[in-house]
Design a protein around this motif. Structure first.
Motif, short mmCIF file in Angstrom:
data_model
loop_
_atom_site.label_atom_id
_atom_site.label_comp_id
_atom_site.label_asym_id
_atom_site.label_seq_id
_atom_site.Cartn_x
_atom_site.Cartn_y
_atom_site.Cartn_z
N LYS A 34 0.82 -1.20 0.00
CA LYS A 34 0.00 0.00 0.00
C LYS A 34 0.86 1.26 0.00
O LYS A 34 0.35 2.35 -0.23
CB LYS A 34 -0.90 0.02 1.25
CG LYS A 34 -1.77 -1.21 1.42
CD LYS A 34 -2.45 -1.18 2.78
CE LYS A 34 -3.23 -2.44 3.06
NZ LYS A 34 -3.80 -2.47 4.43
N ASP A 146 -5.29 2.80 9.15
CA ASP A 146 -5.42 1.54 8.41
C ASP A 146 -6.05 0.51 9.34
O ASP A 146 -5.34 -0.25 9.99
CB ASP A 146 -4.05 1.08 7.90
CG ASP A 146 -4.15 -0.13 6.97
OD1 ASP A 146 -5.28 -0.53 6.64
OD2 ASP A 146 -3.09 -0.66 6.59
N PHE A 248 -7.42 2.68 2.56
CA PHE A 248 -7.04 1.36 2.06
C PHE A 248 -8.17 0.33 2.19
O PHE A 248 -7.92 -0.86 2.01
CB PHE A 248 -5.80 0.85 2.80
CG PHE A 248 -4.63 1.79 2.70
CD1 PHE A 248 -4.12 2.16 1.48
CD2 PHE A 248 -4.04 2.30 3.84
CE1 PHE A 248 -3.04 3.03 1.37
CE2 PHE A 248 -2.96 3.16 3.76
CZ PHE A 248 -2.46 3.53 2.52
N HIS A 300 -5.31 2.50 -6.22
CA HIS A 300 -5.08 2.15 -4.82
C HIS A 300 -4.46 0.77 -4.67
O HIS A 300 -3.61 0.57 -3.79
CB HIS A 300 -6.40 2.21 -4.04
CG HIS A 300 -6.76 3.58 -3.56
ND1 HIS A 300 -6.36 4.07 -2.33
CD2 HIS A 300 -7.48 4.57 -4.13
CE1 HIS A 300 -6.81 5.30 -2.18
NE2 HIS A 300 -7.49 5.63 -3.25
N TYR A 301 -4.87 -0.19 -5.51
CA TYR A 301 -4.44 -1.56 -5.29
C TYR A 301 -3.72 -2.20 -6.48
O TYR A 301 -3.31 -3.35 -6.40
CB TYR A 301 -5.65 -2.43 -4.90
CG TYR A 301 -5.93 -2.40 -3.42
CD1 TYR A 301 -5.25 -3.24 -2.56
CD2 TYR A 301 -6.84 -1.50 -2.88
CE1 TYR A 301 -5.48 -3.19 -1.18
CE2 TYR A 301 -7.08 -1.44 -1.52
CZ TYR A 301 -6.40 -2.30 -0.69
OH TYR A 301 -6.63 -2.23 0.67
N TRP A 354 4.71 -2.15 -6.89
CA TRP A 354 3.92 -2.42 -5.69
C TRP A 354 3.65 -3.91 -5.48
O TRP A 354 2.78 -4.28 -4.72
CB TRP A 354 2.60 -1.66 -5.78
CG TRP A 354 2.79 -0.18 -5.56
CD1 TRP A 354 2.72 0.48 -4.36
CD2 TRP A 354 3.11 0.81 -6.53
NE1 TRP A 354 2.97 1.83 -4.55
CE2 TRP A 354 3.22 2.06 -5.86
CE3 TRP A 354 3.32 0.78 -7.92
CZ2 TRP A 354 3.53 3.24 -6.54
CZ3 TRP A 354 3.62 1.96 -8.57
CH2 TRP A 354 3.73 3.16 -7.90
#
Length: 355
Positions: A34, A146, A248, A300-301, A354
């Motif tokens: 993340k 988170d 997240f 985001h992912y 990532w």
């Protein structure tokens, strides 16, 4: 540099990623993918001291420093077999044995307000609690965490606030196809009609990009003060504030289809009175919206490799953690350029990844 810590057994497993920063220890295993800077930014830091690298990096924002405390661990909670009366000890590189400081705040220049999360009870539904923190709501909501967030108490309401990403295309693609086919069948044989169809469709896409920007800037980021009413703060948290508080949460990154259909109906109604092909414009706007929602989830992912998508991911992360009053465009920076709210990113010295 390696560090020796008397950690719980679960912290010794291979999937843990323990780092030391100043006088504190953090488990970044759940944060690595993340991390806005990518996992390669943290390369070689497992069981090491990241203080030097952290201080050499570009300055971290207050929001990033606040988020960091979510991953703090206490080496004092060591193996159960050891006496609870013993102090947790740490070996430093100079060989000197010292006690771990007990202070709760970070000792660097970035002071973190540890008290904000005590304003709410995270074990209960969050939405009814917003009315109690209106005086400091704007500050609190922009300090990301988170952790799981429950919006409503009743399960049937809470269920409606969570949307898996695949449900959005599953719902909207048939709607877009139906709107397009009804108009396309009559225009397919005529080049002029086909050109008009294409123009209206592209106008719909452009219309959505403008709506995306205006809604994000002037509705989702409406200016809030300590005097803002409880209803306004509660409404803001429900439509967008929760996303900045828990950025997240994978189940709250796309817009639920039901309220989306209501919003589409509201937009379509005036268009049907002023345009000759309102369904074509609607289909273009819905296609633009679908791209936006899928892109938002991916930013985001996802693990982009193309330079354009890497830039967009960094751009959106800067909106979340550094420049929350800039960078309102998600699928395109067009209107950020027009309205002079663009975020200017520094050049990278290496490719981010990532995963």
């Amino acid at each position: 540099m390696p560090i020796e810590m008397d950690m719980p057994k679960e912290a010794e497993s291979a999937d843990k990623f323990i780092v030391k920063y100043r006088q504190q220890y953090y488990d970044l295993s759940k944060f690595m993918r993340k991390h806005p800077g990518g996992i390669n930014t943290l390369k070689g830091l497992n069981n090491g001291d990241m203080t030097a690298r952290f201080l050499k990096a570009p300055p971290h924002s207050d929001a990033a420093m606040y988020l960091m405390r979510e991953y703090k661990i206490d080496p004092k909670d060591s193996r159960k077999s050891k006496s609870s009366q013993k102090e947790t000890l740490h070996h430093y590189d100079d060989g000197e044995l010292r006690q771990r400081p007990r202070e709760t705040e970070d000792t660097n220049n970035n002071q973190v307000d540890e008290s904000m999360e005590h304003l709410v009870d995270w074990s209960k539904a969050m939405l009814p609690q917003i009315a109690n923190i209106t005086e400091c709501y704007d500050e609190w909501v922009h300090k990301p965490v988170d952790r799981p967030l429950r919006l409503f108490g009743p399960w049937y309401l809470e269920m409606c606030t969570k949307t898996p990403w695949w449900l959005v295309p599953l719902f909207w693609i048939p709607v877009i196809i139906k709107c397009v086919l009804e108009e396309l069948t009559s225009a397919w044989q005529d080049r002029n009609q086909l050109a008009v169809f294409s123009a209206y469709f592209l106008f719909g896409v452009l219309l959505w990009s403008f709506l995306e920007y205006t809604l994000h800037r002037w509705v989702f980021h409406v200016k809030l003060t300590s005097k803002s009413g409880s209803w306004l703060c509660t409404f803001h948290f429900m439509i967008h504030g929760l996303h900045h508080k828990v950025p997240f949460d994978p189940m709250r990154l796309v817009f639920p289809p039901l309220p989306g259909a209501v919003l589409a109906s509201i937009i379509y109604t005036p268009l049907s009175f002023v345009l000759s092909h309102p369904r074509v414009v609607l289909s273009g706007a819905l296609a633009g919206y679908l791209c936006y929602d899928m892109m938002h989830y991916y930013l985001h992912y996802g693990n982009p490799s193309l330079r354009a998508f890497v830039h967009m991911k960094r751009y959106h992360h800067h909106h979340h953690f550094s420049h929350q009053t800039l960078g309102y465009g998600i699928s395109s920076p067009l209107w950020d350029v027009v309205f002079k709210t663009r975020i200017h990113l520094r050049k990278l010295r290496y490719q981010l990844r990532w995963s």
